[in-house]
Design an enzyme around this catalytic site. Structure first.
Site, PDB file in Angstrom:
ATOM      1  N   TYR A 142      -5.257  11.919  29.135  1.00 11.75           N
ATOM      2  CA  TYR A 142      -5.370  12.373  27.867  1.00 11.75           C
ATOM      3  C   TYR A 142      -6.631  12.022  27.135  1.00 11.75           C
ATOM      4  O   TYR A 142      -7.326  12.775  26.352  1.00 11.75           O
ATOM      5  CB  TYR A 142      -4.214  11.440  27.155  1.00 11.75           C
ATOM      6  CG  TYR A 142      -4.276  11.877  25.714  1.00 11.75           C
ATOM      7  CD1 TYR A 142      -3.936  13.043  25.092  1.00 11.75           C
ATOM      8  CD2 TYR A 142      -4.422  10.715  24.799  1.00 11.75           C
ATOM      9  CE1 TYR A 142      -3.592  13.173  23.482  1.00 11.75           C
ATOM     10  CE2 TYR A 142      -4.325  10.786  23.355  1.00 11.75           C
ATOM     11  CZ  TYR A 142      -3.769  12.131  22.714  1.00 11.75           C
ATOM     12  OH  TYR A 142      -3.786  12.117  21.315  1.00 11.75           O
ATOM     13  N   ASN A 187     -11.069  28.047  24.946  1.00  8.92           N
ATOM     14  CA  ASN A 187     -10.627  29.160  24.537  1.00  8.92           C
ATOM     15  C   ASN A 187     -10.650  29.283  23.119  1.00  8.92           C
ATOM     16  O   ASN A 187     -11.122  30.272  22.340  1.00  8.92           O
ATOM     17  CB  ASN A 187      -9.119  29.645  24.686  1.00  8.92           C
ATOM     18  CG  ASN A 187      -8.948  29.808  26.275  1.00  8.92           C
ATOM     19  OD1 ASN A 187      -9.939  30.446  26.863  1.00  8.92           O
ATOM     20  ND2 ASN A 187      -7.749  29.624  26.889  1.00  8.92           N
TER      21      ASN A 187
HETATM   22  P1  NAD Z   1       3.365  16.957  18.799  1.00  6.59           P
HETATM   23  O1  NAD Z   1       3.565  16.719  20.180  1.00  6.59           O
HETATM   24  O2  NAD Z   1       4.305  16.617  17.852  1.00  6.59           O
HETATM   25  O3  NAD Z   1       2.408  18.222  18.483  1.00  6.59           O
HETATM   26  C1  NAD Z   1       1.603  18.664  19.509  1.00  6.59           C
HETATM   27  C2  NAD Z   1       2.030  20.386  19.510  1.00  6.59           C
HETATM   28  O4  NAD Z   1       1.073  20.864  20.437  1.00  6.59           O
HETATM   29  C3  NAD Z   1       3.498  20.510  19.994  1.00  6.59           C
HETATM   30  O5  NAD Z   1       4.110  21.475  19.075  1.00  6.59           O
HETATM   31  C4  NAD Z   1       3.161  21.338  21.577  1.00  6.59           C
HETATM   32  O6  NAD Z   1       4.339  22.246  21.898  1.00  6.59           O
HETATM   33  C5  NAD Z   1       1.829  21.825  21.409  1.00  6.59           C
HETATM   34  N1  NAD Z   1       1.247  22.302  22.557  1.00  6.59           N
HETATM   35  C6  NAD Z   1       1.015  21.481  23.506  1.00  6.59           C
HETATM   36  N2  NAD Z   1       0.179  21.970  24.677  1.00  6.59           N
HETATM   37  C7  NAD Z   1       0.386  23.456  24.144  1.00  6.59           C
HETATM   38  C8  NAD Z   1      -0.278  24.540  24.703  1.00  6.59           C
HETATM   39  N3  NAD Z   1      -0.781  24.507  25.853  1.00  6.59           N
HETATM   40  N4  NAD Z   1      -0.241  25.785  23.827  1.00  6.59           N
HETATM   41  C9  NAD Z   1       0.315  25.675  22.935  1.00  6.59           C
HETATM   42  N5  NAD Z   1       0.720  24.703  22.065  1.00  6.59           N
HETATM   43  C10 NAD Z   1       0.708  23.468  22.922  1.00  6.59           C
HETATM   44  O7  NAD Z   1       1.913  15.785  18.574  1.00  6.59           O
HETATM   45  P2  NAD Z   1       1.157  15.609  17.285  1.00  6.59           P
HETATM   46  O8  NAD Z   1       1.493  13.993  16.997  1.00  6.59           O
HETATM   47  O9  NAD Z   1       1.453  16.439  16.251  1.00  6.59           O
HETATM   48  O10 NAD Z   1      -0.242  15.533  17.802  1.00  6.59           O
HETATM   49  C11 NAD Z   1      -0.959  16.750  17.353  1.00  6.59           C
HETATM   50  C12 NAD Z   1      -2.526  16.382  17.926  1.00  6.59           C
HETATM   51  O11 NAD Z   1      -3.037  15.634  16.909  1.00  6.59           O
HETATM   52  C13 NAD Z   1      -2.953  16.397  19.028  1.00  6.59           C
HETATM   53  O12 NAD Z   1      -3.809  16.990  19.571  1.00  6.59           O
HETATM   54  C14 NAD Z   1      -2.769  14.740  19.242  1.00  6.59           C
HETATM   55  O13 NAD Z   1      -3.924  14.352  20.374  1.00  6.59           O
HETATM   56  C15 NAD Z   1      -3.761  14.762  17.929  1.00  6.59           C
HETATM   57  N6  NAD Z   1      -3.313  13.145  17.790  1.00  6.59           N
HETATM   58  C16 NAD Z   1      -2.165  12.799  17.153  1.00  6.59           C
HETATM   59  C17 NAD Z   1      -2.097  11.446  16.719  1.00  6.59           C
HETATM   60  C18 NAD Z   1      -0.766  10.982  16.026  1.00  6.59           C
HETATM   61  O14 NAD Z   1      -0.656   9.724  15.597  1.00  6.59           O
HETATM   62  N7  NAD Z   1       0.308  11.521  15.691  1.00  6.59           N
HETATM   63  C19 NAD Z   1      -2.889  10.308  17.120  1.00  6.59           C
HETATM   64  C20 NAD Z   1      -4.088  10.979  17.664  1.00  6.59           C
HETATM   65  C21 NAD Z   1      -4.359  12.403  17.899  1.00  6.59           C
END
Ligand code: NAD
Ligand code: UDP
Length: 328
Positions: free
Chosen positions: A146, A100
């Protein structure tokens, strides 16, 4: 003013990205359905005239009625315990959700950066992990929901780049931490800090010999910002190469927090990667980027954030209830 859409805006990284793009003079549209995020992460932006928020599940068609210049796609559960509890939503957000957002980027002629992860390397057989390594993922294991969603996300992003000429960027994020992580999301840093603050023993999974390399959020955001404005379309690792075993890390947290508690051992989750360290040579040469915040400094800032939570928040031990966000 340029306009940017940030998905996952109410999450840990998304909310910091909103702050950064606002401070750089962008108009920011944040989008989230709060499944793993929290309204309080963006509460401070409520009266910000350049910030708008849309509550939307991005696995459903995404419609924006203004022009867009940039999209940062960060919506996805990110903690192993979160994505094990909502496996189908995790697969959908990485696949249907990304599709999307790519369609939206194409319609708006916007540049899109997608959040990938070191999990695309799985339980790596090559150390440290450079972007050239193809990974070692168990497709049918519990983490596969994931890892494979993220691998698909990278593939479809490259397909849109090659087939439609879309301007795309892919960041492979290694373990990143800092204020606004959810205390009960199960990731190791909030877990250890919550346990120390509540006077509980720290839970080490396995024998604690597995390694991670932790990057402070400000460094991560800087790397992502530079990548967005580079002209490079292939994946780039952003993380801090300073590697530590989980056992040594638990002892660092015990010292930092001054807790009188000890460590206890629990089973290692299936397919938990035994070692992880980013090779950041590409980010260094391409973006002139490297992390600036060392672990001691970053952990103090993060601990101060968790210390500031109310007793009610601190004692919310049970995992977030996802049921009201789930539609099949
Ligand atoms: P987080 O869970 O704090 O944030 C993810 C956000 O996405 C949340 O606010 C959640 O409500 C929202 N979300 C999930 N599914 C959704 C949907 N279908 N529609 C709308 N919103 C949706 O996690 P984060 O640590 O902030 O991670 C953010 C991104 O970074 C993710 O894609 C994650 O895979 C990637 N990432 C993070 C890390 C890390 O160490 N923090 C490492 C690798 C990758
Ligand atoms: N871990 C741990 N105790 C906890 C939570 C996690 O020992 O209470 C371990 C986990 O098994 C993994 C590492 O810490 O080896 C990092 O886990 P996290 O969930 O933060 O993220 P991952 O890097 O596995 O995605």
């Amino acid at each position: 003013m340029k306009r940017v859409l940030i998905t996952g805006a109410a999450g840990f990284l998304g909310s910091h990205l909103c702050d950064r793009f606002l401070s750089e003079g962008f108009k920011v549209i944040g989008m989230d359905n709060f499944i793993t995020g929290d309204e309080k992460n963006i509460e401070h932006l409520k009266h910000e005239s350049n910030f708008n928020f849309i509550n939307h599940d991005i696995t459903e068609f995404v419609s924006i009625d203004t022009d867009l210049d940039y999209i940062l796609h960060f919506a996805s559960p990110a903690s192993p315990i979160d994505y094990l509890k909502i496996p189908i939503q995790t697969l959908k957000v990485g696949s249907l959700g990304t599709h999307n957002l790519l369609g939206l980027a194409k319609a708006k002629k916007a540049r899109i950066l997608i959040a990938s992860t070191s999990e695309v390397y799985g339980d790596p057989l090559v150390h440290p992990q450079s972007e050239k390594y193809y990974g070692n993922v168990n497709t049918i294991g519990p983490r596969g929901v994931y890892d494979e969603a993220k691998r698909f996300q990278e593939s479809i992003t490259m397909a849109y780049h090659r087939f439609h000429g879309l301007e795309t960027r892919i960041v492979r994020i290694f373990n990143t931490y800092g204020p606004r992580m959810r205390l009960n999301d199960g990731r190791v840093i909030p877990a250890f800090m919550g346990q120390a603050l509540r006077g509980e023993d720290l839970t080490i999974f396995g024998d604690g010999s597995q390694t991670r390399s932790f990057c402070y959020v400000d460094d991560q955001v800087e790397g992502i910002f530079r990548l967005m404005f580079s002209d490079y379309s292939y994946p780039v690792n952003i993380g801090n190469p300073n590697e530590i075993t989980i056992k040594d890390f638990a002892n660092e947290i015990i010292k930092l927090t001054g807790t009188a508690q000890k460590v206890i051992y629990k089973d290692l989750p299936k397919d938990d990667p035994l070692q992880r360290q980013p090779d950041i040579s590409l980010a260094k040469s391409l973006l002139n980027w490297e992390p600036k915040v060392n672990r001691a400094e970053g952990m103090v800032k993060t601990f101060n954030y968790f210390k500031g939570l109310s007793d009610k928040e601190l004692n919310k031990r049970e995992h977030k209830d996802f049921s009201k966000h789930i539609k099949y």
